[in-house]
Design an enzyme around this catalytic site. Sequence first.
Site, PDB file in Angstrom:
ATOM      1  NE  ARG A 212      21.178  36.630  35.030  1.00 52.47           N
ATOM      2  CZ  ARG A 212      20.796  36.652  36.384  1.00 52.47           C
ATOM      3  NH1 ARG A 212      19.648  36.342  36.791  1.00 52.47           N
ATOM      4  NH2 ARG A 212      21.824  37.264  37.057  1.00 52.47           N
ATOM      5  CG  PHE A 228       9.188  31.182  39.609  1.00 49.54           C
ATOM      6  CD1 PHE A 228       8.318  31.404  41.106  1.00 49.54           C
ATOM      7  CD2 PHE A 228       9.116  30.233  38.949  1.00 49.54           C
ATOM      8  CE1 PHE A 228       7.630  30.284  41.191  1.00 49.54           C
ATOM      9  CE2 PHE A 228       8.089  29.054  39.461  1.00 49.54           C
ATOM     10  CZ  PHE A 228       7.468  28.930  40.297  1.00 49.54           C
ATOM     11  CG  ASP A 250       8.393  37.460  40.800  1.00 53.28           C
ATOM     12  OD1 ASP A 250       9.389  36.952  40.661  1.00 53.28           O
ATOM     13  OD2 ASP A 250       7.768  37.465  41.746  1.00 53.28           O
ATOM     14  CB  SER A 251       3.829  36.073  43.105  1.00 55.40           C
ATOM     15  OG  SER A 251       4.835  35.577  43.807  1.00 55.40           O
ATOM     16  CB  ALA A 277       1.957  41.123  39.247  1.00 54.66           C
ATOM     17  CB  CYS A 337      17.928  28.060  44.609  1.00 52.58           C
ATOM     18  SG  CYS A 337      16.402  28.951  45.115  1.00 52.58           S
TER      19      CYS A 337
HETATM   20  N1  SAH Z   1      14.936  34.285  37.835  1.00 53.91           N
HETATM   21  C1  SAH Z   1      15.289  34.987  38.802  1.00 53.91           C
HETATM   22  C2  SAH Z   1      15.235  35.054  40.341  1.00 53.91           C
HETATM   23  C3  SAH Z   1      14.083  34.309  40.839  1.00 53.91           C
HETATM   24  S1  SAH Z   1      13.996  34.475  42.455  1.00 53.91           S
HETATM   25  C4  SAH Z   1      16.618  36.179  38.068  1.00 53.91           C
HETATM   26  O1  SAH Z   1      17.252  35.645  37.308  1.00 53.91           O
HETATM   27  O2  SAH Z   1      16.684  36.953  39.000  1.00 53.91           O
HETATM   28  C5  SAH Z   1      12.326  33.760  42.828  1.00 53.91           C
HETATM   29  C6  SAH Z   1      11.260  34.701  42.534  1.00 53.91           C
HETATM   30  O3  SAH Z   1      10.055  33.959  42.688  1.00 53.91           O
HETATM   31  C7  SAH Z   1      11.114  36.070  43.359  1.00 53.91           C
HETATM   32  O4  SAH Z   1      11.099  37.078  42.605  1.00 53.91           O
HETATM   33  C8  SAH Z   1       9.809  35.680  44.033  1.00 53.91           C
HETATM   34  O5  SAH Z   1       8.844  36.987  44.071  1.00 53.91           O
HETATM   35  C9  SAH Z   1       8.943  34.772  43.235  1.00 53.91           C
HETATM   36  N2  SAH Z   1       7.838  33.907  43.496  1.00 53.91           N
HETATM   37  C10 SAH Z   1       7.796  33.242  44.753  1.00 53.91           C
HETATM   38  N3  SAH Z   1       6.685  32.379  44.952  1.00 53.91           N
HETATM   39  C11 SAH Z   1       6.246  32.708  43.666  1.00 53.91           C
HETATM   40  C12 SAH Z   1       4.807  32.232  42.900  1.00 53.91           C
HETATM   41  N4  SAH Z   1       4.178  31.154  43.489  1.00 53.91           N
HETATM   42  N5  SAH Z   1       4.431  32.441  41.734  1.00 53.91           N
HETATM   43  C13 SAH Z   1       5.406  33.431  41.072  1.00 53.91           C
HETATM   44  N6  SAH Z   1       6.469  33.869  41.425  1.00 53.91           N
HETATM   45  C14 SAH Z   1       6.905  33.776  42.675  1.00 53.91           C
END
Ligand code: SAH
Length: 393
Positions: A212, A228, A250-251, A277, A337
């Site tokens: 970040r 995400f 984010d979903s 969302a 990850c």
């Molecule tokens: N980048 C973030 C961490 C991401 S964790 C940070 O820096 O804190 C992954 C995220 O993806 C989760 O919040 C989860 O809710 C989201 N997620 C999972 N499947 C998804 C999808 N199909 N579309 C959008 N978001 C999704």
Amino acid sequence: MTAIKVYLKAGKDESLRRFHPWIFSGAIARMTGKPEEGEVVDVYTSTDEFIAKGHFQIGSIAVRVLSFEQEEIDDAFWRRKLQTAYEVRQALGLETPTNDTYRLVHGEGDNLPGLIIDVYAHTAVMQAHSAGMHKDRMRIAQALSDVMGASIDNIYYKSETTLPYKADLSPENGFLKGGSTDDVATEYGLRFHVDWLKGQKTGFFIDQRENRALLERYARGRSVLNMFCYTGGFSFYAMRGGAKLVHSIDSSAKAIALTERNVALNFPDDTRHAAFAEDAFRYLDRTDDRYDLIVLDPPAFAKHKDALRNALQGYRKLNAKAMEKILPGGILFTFSCSQVVGKDQFRTSVFTAAAQTGRKVRILHQLTQPADHPINIYHPEGEYLKGLVLYVE
Ligand code: SAH
């Protein structure tokens, strides 16, 4: 009480001699008793030589090694282990007036398989991934108090979803110490509400901190899409770095709500930010917007080896969709990850995506997990986070 002895089959001591911390159930010849889930057992070779001791568990990994020496796993042991972990974090200089968020214990990476401890300001969130760590949680919490002293007022235990369900341990989330509702932590000067009660993992993805911070350097004047986003981590570094617009997707509606609260905390009334969302794939399909910088930080697409092929396809598709949305001269921060996806495999997926879109792509950075998520050199499986920063011509 003498510990139950676990005898290995002939030749099955080899990986232990190289300090690998797991013993698979198939390596075991016999045991001198029937250990309970989470009990500490002594491990012996087929020639009756002591080789390790660790937490026993029913499952494919039968023993998680705590020590390769014949030592007591007592209060002093936990204090020594946590003291060492703390000294490593102090050496990293992570506790500063502008940063109070870091991982104190990273499982195998800190020679404590099955244990995660994250520090958020004055609260430590402890997570057990093995029956043994669950069983020893009160001693670990005491050792944590002893080592961290007054800097930790609260210890929250969060293991309801991380323990083997079959072990029937019925863990309950809750405070083992304190009980503060002050949930704001600071990461490199940015403030975040951390939802350790209901949030994902221990409440925040500390492992992206350095990545970040890197993004902040690329943000000036750019339009940014943070896919995400969870609670918005990358978005706030982009805003501080001078991005002209930031979209967070984010979903999870809960994650988006927390992202909005974090915007209010750091950049009140800043109109550059908007959060949605929505499913990431759907958003990329429907939007006509183009961006100068996109972040892709999806959840693990493969949690097990048998899901690998689909996961690689997933990364390819996602990256191809994102590359199509990047303006000329744009930047893509892309991550995986999934522990079972190797660095080269991930890179091949991204390469295929690039080739498919016909964009000219350069690799600017190859990213990984930060130093407070160390990799035990004898346990290379611990390397899980992979990232690429790409320049898209
Ligand atoms: N980048 C973030 C961490 C991401 S964790 C940070 O820096 O804190 C992954 C995220 O993806 C989760 O919040 C989860 O809710 C989201 N997620 C999972 N499947 C998804 C999808 N199909 N579309 C959008 N978001 C999704």
